[in-house]
Scaffold this active site. Structure first.
Site, PDB file in Angstrom:
ATOM      1  N   LYS A 114       0.829  -1.210   0.000  1.00 53.17           N
ATOM      2  CA  LYS A 114       0.000   0.000   0.000  1.00 53.17           C
ATOM      3  C   LYS A 114       0.858   1.253   0.000  1.00 53.17           C
ATOM      4  O   LYS A 114       0.461   2.270  -0.580  1.00 53.17           O
ATOM      5  CB  LYS A 114      -0.963  -0.003   1.197  1.00 53.17           C
ATOM      6  CG  LYS A 114      -2.098  -0.995   0.998  1.00 53.17           C
ATOM      7  CD  LYS A 114      -3.391  -0.574   1.647  1.00 53.17           C
ATOM      8  CE  LYS A 114      -4.508  -1.495   1.168  1.00 53.17           C
ATOM      9  NZ  LYS A 114      -5.768  -1.300   1.839  1.00 53.17           N
ATOM     10  N   LYS A 196      -4.080  -9.288  -7.076  1.00 57.05           N
ATOM     11  CA  LYS A 196      -5.370  -9.533  -6.414  1.00 57.05           C
ATOM     12  C   LYS A 196      -6.450  -8.603  -6.964  1.00 57.05           C
ATOM     13  O   LYS A 196      -6.163  -7.453  -7.290  1.00 57.05           O
ATOM     14  CB  LYS A 196      -5.167  -9.243  -4.917  1.00 57.05           C
ATOM     15  CG  LYS A 196      -6.302  -9.643  -4.036  1.00 57.05           C
ATOM     16  CD  LYS A 196      -6.020  -9.251  -2.591  1.00 57.05           C
ATOM     17  CE  LYS A 196      -6.661  -7.926  -2.277  1.00 57.05           C
ATOM     18  NZ  LYS A 196      -6.858  -7.613  -0.877  1.00 57.05           N
ATOM     19  N   LYS A 199     -10.859  -3.594  -4.656  1.00 58.68           N
ATOM     20  CA  LYS A 199     -11.879  -2.550  -4.836  1.00 58.68           C
ATOM     21  C   LYS A 199     -11.304  -1.266  -5.404  1.00 58.68           C
ATOM     22  O   LYS A 199     -11.925  -0.594  -6.190  1.00 58.68           O
ATOM     23  CB  LYS A 199     -12.451  -2.135  -3.479  1.00 58.68           C
ATOM     24  CG  LYS A 199     -13.246  -3.117  -2.779  1.00 58.68           C
ATOM     25  CD  LYS A 199     -13.733  -2.432  -1.494  1.00 58.68           C
ATOM     26  CE  LYS A 199     -13.476  -3.306  -0.295  1.00 58.68           C
ATOM     27  NZ  LYS A 199     -12.151  -3.122   0.285  1.00 58.68           N
TER      28      LYS A 199
HETATM   29  N1  AQP Z   1      -9.459 -10.573  -4.346  1.00 59.79           N
HETATM   30  C1  AQP Z   1      -9.743 -11.120  -3.179  1.00 59.79           C
HETATM   31  N2  AQP Z   1      -9.758 -12.464  -3.040  1.00 59.79           N
HETATM   32  C2  AQP Z   1     -10.054 -13.042  -1.857  1.00 59.79           C
HETATM   33  N3  AQP Z   1     -10.341 -12.346  -0.751  1.00 59.79           N
HETATM   34  C3  AQP Z   1     -10.344 -11.009  -0.836  1.00 59.79           C
HETATM   35  N4  AQP Z   1     -10.592 -10.053   0.050  1.00 59.79           N
HETATM   36  C4  AQP Z   1     -10.506  -8.831  -0.538  1.00 59.79           C
HETATM   37  N5  AQP Z   1     -10.179  -8.989  -1.841  1.00 59.79           N
HETATM   38  C5  AQP Z   1     -10.065 -10.325  -2.045  1.00 59.79           C
HETATM   39  C6  AQP Z   1     -10.900 -10.338   1.440  1.00 59.79           C
HETATM   40  O1  AQP Z   1     -11.965  -9.531   1.843  1.00 59.79           O
HETATM   41  C7  AQP Z   1     -11.757  -9.132   3.186  1.00 59.79           C
HETATM   42  C8  AQP Z   1     -11.884  -7.650   3.301  1.00 59.79           C
HETATM   43  O2  AQP Z   1     -10.861  -6.993   2.698  1.00 59.79           O
HETATM   44  P1  AQP Z   1     -10.777  -5.425   2.780  1.00 59.79           P
HETATM   45  O3  AQP Z   1     -11.654  -4.848   1.788  1.00 59.79           O
HETATM   46  O4  AQP Z   1     -10.977  -4.940   4.167  1.00 59.79           O
HETATM   47  O5  AQP Z   1      -9.277  -5.191   2.490  1.00 59.79           O
HETATM   48  P2  AQP Z   1      -8.448  -5.554   1.254  1.00 59.79           P
HETATM   49  O6  AQP Z   1      -8.009  -6.976   1.362  1.00 59.79           O
HETATM   50  O7  AQP Z   1      -7.364  -4.519   1.165  1.00 59.79           O
HETATM   51  O8  AQP Z   1      -9.474  -5.423   0.045  1.00 59.79           O
HETATM   52  P3  AQP Z   1      -9.290  -4.669  -1.313  1.00 59.79           P
HETATM   53  O9  AQP Z   1     -10.486  -4.950  -2.149  1.00 59.79           O
HETATM   54  O10 AQP Z   1      -7.952  -4.995  -1.890  1.00 59.79           O
HETATM   55  O11 AQP Z   1      -9.399  -3.174  -0.858  1.00 59.79           O
HETATM   56  P4  AQP Z   1      -8.450  -1.981  -1.191  1.00 59.79           P
HETATM   57  O12 AQP Z   1      -8.394  -1.912  -2.691  1.00 59.79           O
HETATM   58  O13 AQP Z   1      -9.093  -0.764  -0.588  1.00 59.79           O
HETATM   59  O14 AQP Z   1      -7.140  -2.306  -0.564  1.00 59.79           O
HETATM   60  C9  AQP Z   1     -10.406  -9.640   3.624  1.00 59.79           C
HETATM   61  O15 AQP Z   1     -10.607 -10.811   4.369  1.00 59.79           O
HETATM   62  C10 AQP Z   1      -9.725  -9.926   2.336  1.00 59.79           C
HETATM   63  O16 AQP Z   1      -8.764 -10.942   2.462  1.00 59.79           O
END
Ligand code: AQP
Length: 332
Positions: A114, A196, A199
């Site tokens: 990040k 990955k 969002k």
């Molecule tokens: N692509 C993914 N595959 C499997 N699990 C996922 N999670 C998120 N993306 C995937 C799981 O969802 C939970 C919540 O995640 P989060 O939104 O709090 O944080 P993150 O992992 O940082 O999600 P993003 O979508 O990647 O958000 P941004 O872009 O804002 O950083 C977690 O259990 C995560 O593992």
């Protein structure tokens, strides 16, 4: 007496919920929701480690609550709440920060990822966020933390902090374990399957969102990056795009990876992509419709998050009072 084990999990309202958020998190939350005492939250305090537009953050927080409910989580049965409604969380975070090593936080891969993505805003919150997550888990004395594979390291850190605290001050914290789904633990971007699905990805074509219209979902699957072969075979190292689609189809249909391979053996990539797209469209259709309906009933959503905050606060206050006493703070 309630002898169910406790679960805590949350998602940041940092963007629209994706297929990754659904398969990596929410789907499993729903499956676990009857057998465990579940705390599911919208982690808005985590989201502000990256700059957010305040109006959009408010909107997404409420939408996410509606989506949780539309996906099958029941505010009567589970504790569904907004993270920033629980002031005890910030209080416990401070105590835990004083029990966490700078070196431990420096090793967190999500911080490295990040900070590389947000080089103009590498703030202290981004660095110390895993302690906020630890406080969230420990405040509710969670036994199990359902997360995608990428969050495992943070749960390991939480365990280390809890064990350290317990060794110093007595057994106050439950030691949590991560719960990682066998299929769907890491859903990858459709356009760059080595990354990955996120969002806040700069390339929205790589994502499929819960609220997307069927035509748009189909378009994204049809354009998904694959490889120059023609066989639907699971091999993440050599065939990351196709393997990702196999994972998606398996997670959505309930088939194993091998069953999915057998089902599409001898069929071309075009047919396979269409089948994956259609399965996701049908999965998301009722969720989208129910979310829209709930968003039209703001009074219900408000009562749901107020009830969640009340339930979560009760448990959080109890843990915090214990912790304050253990470390020598004088109760008021
Ligand atoms: N692509 C993914 N595959 C499997 N699990 C996922 N999670 C998120 N993306 C995937 C799981 O969802 C939970 C919540 O995640 P989060 O939104 O709090 O944080 P993150 O992992 O940082 O999600 P993003 O979508 O990647 O958000 P941004 O872009 O804002 O950083 C977690 O259990 C995560 O593992």
């Amino acid at each position: 007496m309630n002898d169910k084990k406790t679960i805590l999990s949350g998602i940041q309202p940092s963007g629209e919920l994706t297929l990754g958020s659904y398969l990596g998190a929410i789907k499993n939350w729903v499956e676990l929701s009857s057998d465990y005492d579940c705390f599911y939250c919208i982690v808005d305090m985590h989201a502000v480690t990256v700059r957010q537009d305040p109006a959009l953050l408010r909107k997404r927080t409420l939408e996410q609550l509606a989506q949780y409910i539309a996906c099958g989580l029941d505010p009567e049965k589970n504790t569904i709440f907004i993270q920033s409604h629980i002031p005890e969380l910030a209080q416990l975070t401070w105590v835990l920060m004083c029990h966490t090593g700078f070196g431990e936080l420096s090793r967190m891969t999500q911080f490295k990822d990040k900070s590389a993505k947000n080089s103009d805003n590498i703030n202290a919150g981004l660095f110390t966020y895993p302690v906020l997550m630890a406080a969230d888990i420990l405040l509710y004395q969670a036994h199990l933390v359902p997360v995608g594979g990428d969050q495992k390291q943070h749960v390991e850190l939480t365990r280390d902090i809890a064990l350290r605290f317990n060794a110093l001050h007595g057994e106050v914290f439950t030691i949590p374990e991560s719960f990682i789904p066998k299929i769907g633990a890491r859903i990858m971007s459709l356009t760059s399957p080595e990354n990955k699905m996120s969002k806040s990805d700069a390339d929205p074509d790589g994502c499929v969102f819960l609220m997307q219209k069927p035509e748009e979902i189909m378009r994204r699957f049809k354009r998904a990056v694959t490889d120059s072969e023609t066989n639907v075979r699971f091999d993440p190292a050599k065939k990351p795009g196709i393997s990702n689609l196999i994972s998606v189809y398996s997670a959505v249909s309930g088939n194993s990876i091998t069953e999915t391979e057998a089902l599409f053996s001898g069929k071309g990539y075009g047919d396979f992509k269409t089948a994956v797209g259609e399965a996701v469209v049908e999965l998301f259709r009722p969720i989208r419709e129910e979310t829209d309906r709930l968003l039209g009933d703001k009074a219900y959503l408000e009562s749901a998050y107020k009830k969640g905050a009340e339930k979560a606060s009760g448990v959080a206050g109890k843990t915090l009072r214990k912790i304050y006493k253990k470390i020598g703070f004088i109760p008021l």
